[in-house]
Design a protein around this motif. Structure first.
Motif, PDB file in Angstrom:
ATOM      1  N   ALA A 304       0.837  -1.209   0.000  1.00 27.05           N
ATOM      2  CA  ALA A 304       0.000   0.000   0.000  1.00 27.05           C
ATOM      3  C   ALA A 304       0.868   1.254   0.000  1.00 27.05           C
ATOM      4  CB  ALA A 304      -0.932  -0.008   1.210  1.00 27.05           C
ATOM      5  N   GLN A 305       1.935   1.245   0.800  1.00 25.92           N
ATOM      6  CA  GLN A 305       2.821   2.408   0.852  1.00 25.92           C
ATOM      7  C   GLN A 305       3.606   2.555  -0.449  1.00 25.92           C
ATOM      8  OE1 GLN A 305       2.527   0.130   3.282  1.00 25.92           O
ATOM      9  NE2 GLN A 305       1.842   1.268   5.078  1.00 25.92           N
ATOM     10  N   ALA A 306       3.980   1.427  -1.052  1.00 30.28           N
ATOM     11  CA  ALA A 306       4.678   1.479  -2.342  1.00 30.28           C
ATOM     12  C   ALA A 306       3.779   2.084  -3.414  1.00 30.28           C
ATOM     13  CB  ALA A 306       5.123   0.078  -2.754  1.00 30.28           C
ATOM     14  N   ALA A 307       2.503   1.735  -3.387  1.00 36.12           N
ATOM     15  CA  ALA A 307       1.557   2.279  -4.361  1.00 36.12           C
ATOM     16  C   ALA A 307       1.408   3.787  -4.194  1.00 36.12           C
ATOM     17  CB  ALA A 307       0.198   1.593  -4.215  1.00 36.12           C
ATOM     18  N   LYS A 308       1.438   4.275  -2.958  1.00 36.54           N
ATOM     19  CA  LYS A 308       1.348   5.725  -2.718  1.00 36.54           C
ATOM     20  C   LYS A 308       2.577   6.439  -3.269  1.00 36.54           C
ATOM     21  CE  LYS A 308      -0.115   7.461   1.094  1.00 36.54           C
ATOM     22  NZ  LYS A 308      -0.248   7.798   2.534  1.00 36.54           N
ATOM     23  N   ALA A 309       3.743   5.850  -3.073  1.00 35.17           N
ATOM     24  CA  ALA A 309       4.967   6.452  -3.606  1.00 35.17           C
ATOM     25  C   ALA A 309       4.916   6.499  -5.127  1.00 35.17           C
ATOM     26  CB  ALA A 309       6.188   5.662  -3.139  1.00 35.17           C
ATOM     27  N   ALA A 310       4.458   5.413  -5.743  1.00 35.39           N
ATOM     28  CA  ALA A 310       4.376   5.363  -7.202  1.00 35.39           C
ATOM     29  C   ALA A 310       3.374   6.370  -7.733  1.00 35.39           C
ATOM     30  CB  ALA A 310       3.988   3.946  -7.648  1.00 35.39           C
ATOM     31  N   THR A 311       2.294   6.585  -7.011  1.00 35.23           N
ATOM     32  CA  THR A 311       1.293   7.578  -7.417  1.00 35.23           C
ATOM     33  C   THR A 311       1.897   8.975  -7.438  1.00 35.23           C
ATOM     34  OG1 THR A 311      -0.546   6.250  -6.556  1.00 35.23           O
ATOM     35  CG2 THR A 311      -0.915   8.626  -6.782  1.00 35.23           C
ATOM     36  N   VAL A 397     -17.610  19.185 -16.336  1.00 33.85           N
ATOM     37  CA  VAL A 397     -17.165  17.986 -17.040  1.00 33.85           C
ATOM     38  C   VAL A 397     -16.804  16.941 -15.999  1.00 33.85           C
ATOM     39  CG1 VAL A 397     -15.543  17.046 -18.713  1.00 33.85           C
ATOM     40  CG2 VAL A 397     -16.258  19.441 -18.878  1.00 33.85           C
ATOM     41  N   THR A 398     -17.380  15.768 -16.122  1.00 30.77           N
ATOM     42  CA  THR A 398     -17.111  14.675 -15.185  1.00 30.77           C
ATOM     43  C   THR A 398     -16.175  13.676 -15.839  1.00 30.77           C
ATOM     44  OG1 THR A 398     -19.300  14.939 -14.190  1.00 30.77           O
ATOM     45  CG2 THR A 398     -18.141  12.874 -13.764  1.00 30.77           C
ATOM     46  N   VAL A 399     -15.052  13.418 -15.187  1.00 34.14           N
ATOM     47  CA  VAL A 399     -14.038  12.499 -15.710  1.00 34.14           C
ATOM     48  C   VAL A 399     -13.871  11.355 -14.719  1.00 34.14           C
ATOM     49  CG1 VAL A 399     -11.651  12.240 -16.447  1.00 34.14           C
ATOM     50  CG2 VAL A 399     -12.860  14.400 -16.864  1.00 34.14           C
ATOM     51  N   ASP A 400     -13.951  10.156 -15.229  1.00 31.19           N
ATOM     52  CA  ASP A 400     -13.815   8.972 -14.385  1.00 31.19           C
ATOM     53  C   ASP A 400     -12.797   8.024 -15.017  1.00 31.19           C
ATOM     54  OD1 ASP A 400     -14.193   7.167 -12.368  1.00 31.19           O
ATOM     55  OD2 ASP A 400     -16.197   6.535 -12.975  1.00 31.19           O
ATOM     56  N   GLY A 401     -12.180   7.211 -14.189  1.00 28.30           N
ATOM     57  CA  GLY A 401     -11.311   6.165 -14.707  1.00 28.30           C
ATOM     58  C   GLY A 401      -9.866   6.559 -14.899  1.00 28.30           C
ATOM     59  N   ILE A 402      -9.456   7.771 -14.482  1.00 32.04           N
ATOM     60  CA  ILE A 402      -8.036   8.125 -14.544  1.00 32.04           C
ATOM     61  C   ILE A 402      -7.351   7.515 -13.328  1.00 32.04           C
ATOM     62  CG2 ILE A 402      -6.347   9.979 -14.634  1.00 32.04           C
ATOM     63  CD1 ILE A 402      -8.419  11.776 -15.802  1.00 32.04           C
ATOM     64  N   ALA A 403      -6.297   6.785 -13.551  1.00 28.87           N
ATOM     65  CA  ALA A 403      -5.598   6.125 -12.454  1.00 28.87           C
ATOM     66  C   ALA A 403      -4.981   7.148 -11.509  1.00 28.87           C
ATOM     67  CB  ALA A 403      -4.514   5.203 -13.005  1.00 28.87           C
ATOM     68  N   PRO A 404      -4.790   6.801 -10.246  1.00 33.82           N
ATOM     69  CA  PRO A 404      -4.158   7.729  -9.305  1.00 33.82           C
ATOM     70  C   PRO A 404      -2.786   8.192  -9.804  1.00 33.82           C
ATOM     71  CG  PRO A 404      -5.105   5.869  -8.134  1.00 33.82           C
ATOM     72  CD  PRO A 404      -5.207   5.549  -9.593  1.00 33.82           C
ATOM     73  N   GLY A 405      -2.595   9.499  -9.836  1.00 29.12           N
ATOM     74  CA  GLY A 405      -1.336  10.068 -10.282  1.00 29.12           C
ATOM     75  C   GLY A 405      -1.196  10.184 -11.786  1.00 29.12           C
ATOM     76  N   GLU A 406      -2.086   9.564 -12.547  1.00 24.09           N
ATOM     77  CA  GLU A 406      -1.979   9.585 -14.007  1.00 24.09           C
ATOM     78  C   GLU A 406      -2.263  10.979 -14.550  1.00 24.09           C
ATOM     79  OE1 GLU A 406      -3.721   7.105 -17.871  1.00 24.09           O
ATOM     80  OE2 GLU A 406      -4.785   7.038 -15.963  1.00 24.09           O
ATOM     81  N   GLN A 418      -5.140  20.601 -17.631  1.00 24.46           N
ATOM     82  CA  GLN A 418      -4.321  19.495 -17.151  1.00 24.46           C
ATOM     83  C   GLN A 418      -5.014  18.836 -15.960  1.00 24.46           C
ATOM     84  OE1 GLN A 418      -1.363  18.419 -18.417  1.00 24.46           O
ATOM     85  NE2 GLN A 418      -1.318  19.978 -20.027  1.00 24.46           N
ATOM     86  N   LEU A 419      -5.069  17.516 -15.981  1.00 29.22           N
ATOM     87  CA  LEU A 419      -5.698  16.766 -14.907  1.00 29.22           C
ATOM     88  C   LEU A 419      -4.713  15.750 -14.355  1.00 29.22           C
ATOM     89  CD1 LEU A 419      -9.105  15.912 -16.649  1.00 29.22           C
ATOM     90  CD2 LEU A 419      -8.595  17.906 -15.246  1.00 29.22           C
ATOM     91  N   ILE A 420      -4.818  15.468 -13.076  1.00 29.51           N
ATOM     92  CA  ILE A 420      -4.050  14.392 -12.450  1.00 29.51           C
ATOM     93  C   ILE A 420      -5.034  13.524 -11.683  1.00 29.51           C
ATOM     94  CG2 ILE A 420      -2.262  13.801 -10.778  1.00 29.51           C
ATOM     95  CD1 ILE A 420      -0.843  16.354 -11.477  1.00 29.51           C
ATOM     96  N   GLY A 421      -5.047  12.234 -12.001  1.00 28.43           N
ATOM     97  CA  GLY A 421      -5.989  11.326 -11.381  1.00 28.43           C
ATOM     98  C   GLY A 421      -5.769  11.194  -9.883  1.00 28.43           C
ATOM     99  N   SER A 422      -6.869  11.035  -9.172  1.00 31.03           N
ATOM    100  CA  SER A 422      -6.806  10.862  -7.723  1.00 31.03           C
ATOM    101  C   SER A 422      -7.379   9.516  -7.291  1.00 31.03           C
ATOM    102  CB  SER A 422      -7.603  11.975  -7.028  1.00 31.03           C
ATOM    103  OG  SER A 422      -8.985  11.883  -7.375  1.00 31.03           O
ATOM    104  N   GLY A 423      -7.883   8.755  -8.256  1.00 27.28           N
ATOM    105  CA  GLY A 423      -8.566   7.511  -7.924  1.00 27.28           C
ATOM    106  C   GLY A 423     -10.055   7.701  -7.777  1.00 27.28           C
ATOM    107  N   ASP A 424     -10.503   8.945  -7.678  1.00 25.76           N
ATOM    108  CA  ASP A 424     -11.922   9.271  -7.575  1.00 25.76           C
ATOM    109  C   ASP A 424     -12.387   9.986  -8.840  1.00 25.76           C
ATOM    110  OD1 ASP A 424     -12.145   8.277  -4.942  1.00 25.76           O
ATOM    111  OD2 ASP A 424     -11.316  10.150  -4.148  1.00 25.76           O
TER     112      ASP A 424
END
Length: 543
Positions: A304-311, A397-406, A418-424
């Motif tokens: 879980a912590q590794a995923a946060k760093a990668a995000t 505009v509603t955007v869904d499906g952008i991966a966290p950090g993408e 410019q958008l950065i995904g948050s997972g939500d």
């Protein structure tokens, strides 16, 4: 060239900017599928591609300043880092082999010539040679294993410690010691246990590994906790992560190593910021430290912590479709930090010094990026917005499906957003002007458009015509409205009473037969389009 080599050696051994291999017993491929949530392979693929594209004759070139002048040349240390990083994520065997050949060709330049031996560089080169199954007794024509073994102290209080043989002094430290511990163990060296034991002694009570050894090699106290109270060891996430990554390959058969890694993992977790980043007091949050920390956490089972760093790292990665002009063509590059990103977006990264910072950052981020979380939406990214909007207002505009950090961007609505995904789900409010557009959501791999696009309707007088000017009471009259947008909602009222509603056809025309009522006299037939600013009127006499 001599000045560059000395400068590069100090960076590699003192500033601890080196990457490592998770295990030096063979290819150590990351296993992002075990991450939580599932990992997205795209960020690591983009970073790998960009870095391989920066190779010159099998080596990475970096630049440094010396007395106001800029010097550029091959960086063997960074090249080894890249080979180990590519090996960790897998899929780049040809590039790894090319780098290994090139490092072997310059191994004396890197590890010491003219009677000098830089123990940390030699240990790191040995880690590469062992990981690639090369002959360590004749790597680039030298006995690399013997060269490392010769730099291990075998008697006295410092037994197991590496030391340099150099007129420039002894800069051996825990990073080189960790490379030696892993590589000598993998090579079956009789000195491996002593080297590992000395390394374990450099772990402090808090759980981190100090970088520098005691200056006095003859002092009875050589461990971190036995050091003089006047000496405060540097708490470095870089050093601790690097050491942990090398020790990970030894944990299976050594309870002391397993215990040390548990303590190191706990300390690393305590150093991670809420946004997933790691940093240091001098430089703040940065991708070098976050990359190493994230990779170590993944290797130590802290998914879980590794995923946060990668995000956090992914948000600093260039996506060509959304890159500012100066960064176009640099897809996959990772900035050192937010300031580095802003500078690159403004000036580009063609300057050798600037590019070096991005290259080193990307190399250290690469293995951690393999743990970037994938989108939680199986269908991929989606874009939703109203079919119509009123000119001069804002549309959501509603955007869904952008991966966290993408990184993603929204085009077709004026300036690119410019958008950065948050997972939500993301909601973007955009001011709009009259006209028809096809808003588009772009990521590194997708292009999403909403069918029909967006039509922004401005103020307009609609053309309304009734088929007959006079009709009988309670009769029906045909009403035709023109000047509408295709699909625009229409409401028709006679004498203030709603008598029809619907949508315009593809040609922007609406036709209905409506009742005129039983009241005699002149009746107003009023039409309203999608918005109150779009109206028209006609009159019919009821007899």
């Amino acid at each position: 060239m001599l000045r560059i080599a000395r400068s590069g050696r100090l960076v590699a051994l003192v500033a601890s900017t080196a990457l490592v291999l998770t295990t030096v017993q063979g290819p150590a491929h990351a296993t992002p599928a075990q991450a939580t949530p599932p990992a997205d392979p795209v960020p690591a693929e983009l970073a790998s591609g960009w870095l391989v594209g920066n190779l010159k004759n099998g080596l990475i070139e970096t630049a440094s300043e010396w007395e106001g002048e800029t010097f550029s040349g091959p960086s063997y240390g960074t090249s080894v880092d890249l080979a180990l990083a590519l090996d960790a994520v897998g899929g780049h065997d040809a590039a790894v082999a090319e780098i290994t050949d090139a490092v072997a060709g310059g191994v004396e330049t890197y590890t010491g010539s003219g009677g000098e031996v830089y123990s940390g560089s030699a240990a790191k080169a040995l880690a590469l040679a062992v990981s690639q199954g090369r002959d360590t007794a004749s790597f680039g024509g030298i006995d690399l294993l013997g060269r490392v073994e010769d730099r291990v102290i075998t008697t006295g209080a410092s037994t197991g410690r590496l030391e340099d043989l150099s007129a420039w002094g002894d800069y051996a430290n825990s990073i080189g010691q960790a490379f030696a511990a892993g590589a000598l163990t993998a090579a079956g060296s009789p000195l491996a246990d002593e080297v590992t034991d000395f390394l374990l002694a450099q772990q402090c009570d808090a759980g981190f590994f100090r970088l520098y050894f005691n200056a006095d090699k003859d002092a009875a106290a050589q461990s971190c906790d036995a050091a003089s109270p006047a000496v405060s060891p540097e708490q470095s996430a870089d050093t601790t992560a690097l050491v942990a990554l090398q020790l990970a390959s030894l944990a299976g058969s050594d309870p002391a190593v397993r215990s040390a890694l548990d303590r190191a993992a706990t300390w690393l977790v305590s150093q991670q910021q809420a946004d997933g980043s790691f940093g240091d007091p001098q430089n703040g949050a940065n991708s070098n430290t976050t990359g190493l920390g994230g990779w170590a956490l993944a290797t130590l089972g802290r998914d879980a912590q590794a995923a946060k760093a990668a995000t956090w790292l992914r948000a600093l990665q260039v996506v060509d479709a959304c890159a500012p002009g100066p960064l176009k063509g640099e897809q996959g590059a990772v900035a050192y930090d937010e300031q580095g990103w802003n500078d690159g977006a403004t000036y580009g990264i063609s300057d050798p010094l600037d590019r070096s910072q991005w290259v080193i950052a990307d190399v250290q981020a690469l293995p951690a990026l393999a743990y970037a979380p994938a989108s939680t939406r199986a269908e991929g990214a989606s874009l939703r917005l109203p079919r119509f909007a009123k000119a001069g207002t804002k549309v959501t505009v509603t955007v869904d499906g952008i991966a966290p950090g993408e990184r993603a961007c929204l085009t077709g609505l004026g300036a690119t957003r410019q958008l950065i995904g948050s997972g939500d789900v993301l909601r973007v409010s955009v001011p709009v002007k009259a006209g028809t557009s096809r808003p588009t959501l772009l990521t590194a791999t997708t292009k999403v458009q909403q069918a029909g696009g967006l039509t922004v309707l401005g103020k307009k007088k609609l053309k309304v015509r009734v088929a007959k000017k006079q009709v009988k009471r309670n009769a029906r009259v045909k009403v035709t409205v023109r000047g509408l947008a295709a699909g625009e909602r229409v409401t028709v009222k006679v004498r203030g009473k709603k008598v029809a509603q619907g949508k315009a056809n593809r040609k922007g025309v609406f036709v209905r037969r409506v009742k005129v009522g039983k009241a005699r006299g002149l009746a107003a037939v009023k039409v309203r389009g999608q918005y109150a600013t779009r109206t028209g009127v006609a009159k019919v006499r009821v007899r």
